[in-house]
Design an enzyme around this catalytic site. Sequence first.
Site, PDB file in Angstrom:
ATOM      1  N   GLY A 150       3.970   0.091   5.126  1.00  0.00           N
ATOM      2  CA  GLY A 150       5.207  -0.500   4.641  1.00  0.00           C
ATOM      3  C   GLY A 150       5.621  -1.823   5.243  1.00  0.00           C
ATOM      4  CB  ILE A 195      33.682  -3.331 -18.105  1.00  0.00           C
ATOM      5  CG1 ILE A 195      34.434  -3.554 -16.780  1.00  0.00           C
ATOM      6  CG2 ILE A 195      34.327  -4.127 -19.231  1.00  0.00           C
ATOM      7  CD1 ILE A 195      34.356  -4.960 -16.251  1.00  0.00           C
ATOM      8  CG  HIS A 196      29.564  -2.929 -21.708  1.00  0.00           C
ATOM      9  ND1 HIS A 196      29.623  -3.812 -20.649  1.00  0.00           N
ATOM     10  CD2 HIS A 196      29.143  -3.653 -22.783  1.00  0.00           C
ATOM     11  CE1 HIS A 196      29.226  -5.016 -21.063  1.00  0.00           C
ATOM     12  NE2 HIS A 196      28.937  -4.940 -22.345  1.00  0.00           N
ATOM     13  N   GLY A 197      31.974   1.108 -20.938  1.00  0.00           N
ATOM     14  CA  GLY A 197      32.145   2.511 -21.266  1.00  0.00           C
ATOM     15  C   GLY A 197      30.852   3.109 -21.783  1.00  0.00           C
ATOM     16  NE  ARG A 238      36.420   0.235 -26.792  1.00  0.00           N
ATOM     17  CZ  ARG A 238      36.546   1.181 -27.704  1.00  0.00           C
ATOM     18  NH1 ARG A 238      36.593   0.865 -28.990  1.00  0.00           N
ATOM     19  NH2 ARG A 238      36.591   2.453 -27.341  1.00  0.00           N
ATOM     20  CB  ILE A 296      -0.638  -4.984  -7.300  1.00  0.00           C
ATOM     21  CG1 ILE A 296      -1.014  -4.270  -5.996  1.00  0.00           C
ATOM     22  CG2 ILE A 296      -1.041  -6.450  -7.266  1.00  0.00           C
ATOM     23  CD1 ILE A 296      -0.251  -4.740  -4.771  1.00  0.00           C
ATOM     24  CD  GLU A 356      -2.761  -1.179   2.512  1.00  0.00           C
ATOM     25  OE1 GLU A 356      -3.569  -2.112   2.633  1.00  0.00           O
ATOM     26  OE2 GLU A 356      -2.635  -0.242   3.341  1.00  0.00           O
ATOM     27  CD  GLU A 372       8.356 -10.503  -3.089  1.00  0.00           C
ATOM     28  OE1 GLU A 372       7.558  -9.708  -2.593  1.00  0.00           O
ATOM     29  OE2 GLU A 372       7.999 -11.466  -3.780  1.00  0.00           O
ATOM     30  N   GLY A 373      10.113  -6.085  -0.277  1.00  0.00           N
ATOM     31  CA  GLY A 373      10.552  -5.330   0.896  1.00  0.00           C
ATOM     32  C   GLY A 373      11.928  -4.725   0.707  1.00  0.00           C
TER      33      GLY A 373
END
Length: 396
Positions: free
Chosen positions: A132, A340-342, A270, A157, A128, A366-367
Amino acid sequence: MNTDTAIDENEFQQLKAEIEAWVRGPGEIWAERIEAEGDVPRELYEELRDRGYLSLAAPVELGGRGIPFPRYLELLEIVSRSHASIRMLVHVNNGTWRAMEPFANAEQRELVKKAVSGEVLVAFTLTEATAGTGADLRSTVRREGDTYYLNGEKHLITFGVKCDYWLLFARLEGTIGKDGTVALLVPNTGLPGAEVIDDSHTMGVHGTDHAILHFTDTPVPVSARLGEEGDGLKVALGGFLLPSRVSVAMSAVGLAERAQELAIEYALKRETFGKKLAERPVIQTYLAENYADIAAARALVLEAARAYENDAPDAAPLSSASKIVAVDMLARVTDKALQIHGGQGYWARNPIERVYRDARAQRFEEGTNEIQKTVVARAVLLDYAATHPTTENAEA
């Protein structure tokens, strides 16, 4: 809880290989379609159902495969390397039966079997906007004869728009705390006073529908209640959320493994200034740290899974602890994998971009970790009090 412990190891390894092949083949094609269309096609749900991937964990008597929880997590780990919406379908469908089955009467048990088989989709409906922890639920029911009248709001939900039933939690008017909470199986069939708002435009986990639900004196038969009045939080927390937190933790491990794989592939491909990225010490450090992070989190997740399976007294704090560690690990791993991919990693044409977005959702699924830390701290303090009695306690 699933009490089946016998498992044919050869058959299980074949199933693992089958799922991995599906994830790397058809699963990737489905992932591209989900991202392009922003929706999970009904055909994908039916394919997962027909392959038996929605009924891996449930016991045989409910129509499932009876795979013990820790071994099921090995399968979820593989599925979690795929698109987040695919993982979500497998995760939720393999978990909601745990909440329902211990409290279901004979008629409701038939619905549980349909949920296990994938004939119906049940959405877990607890969250809700103004509550919480579960114990502070504000949605209420008022009983008049054989009917409850439901009032309140739910949000975030998952599958709340397209589901067949909401496994919904509310409290009897005038009650506080866990007392008076109820669990209801509410059909999503256009009930009077029920408003469903599609709230599916999210940062990641594209394709999975999410709902905001409003109820105004919505009639729900008392026969739709699971268990007794006052059992609501038992249904929600012990039956679903405790093992589900471990499942989310393992899904974080699986997604982190995918991020690491993508980072390694890119680092080996790369070149900058005449060298592969994989030859550079700083990149090697990132990959080594990721490896250690993933291995440590996975070990804790499996320990938590075994604790749950064996009804260990520390199952609840281990469940929350595994989620804390795993989702924090996922954040670190995906961040380094993207780095790492930049700049290339920031573009949607590269899979790491989707992995990075999808990873963020598990921080509150789940919290939140803040709630998990409250659960763990409470358990730690109670355990210390029980094993180190004070003078006052001793005299008492």
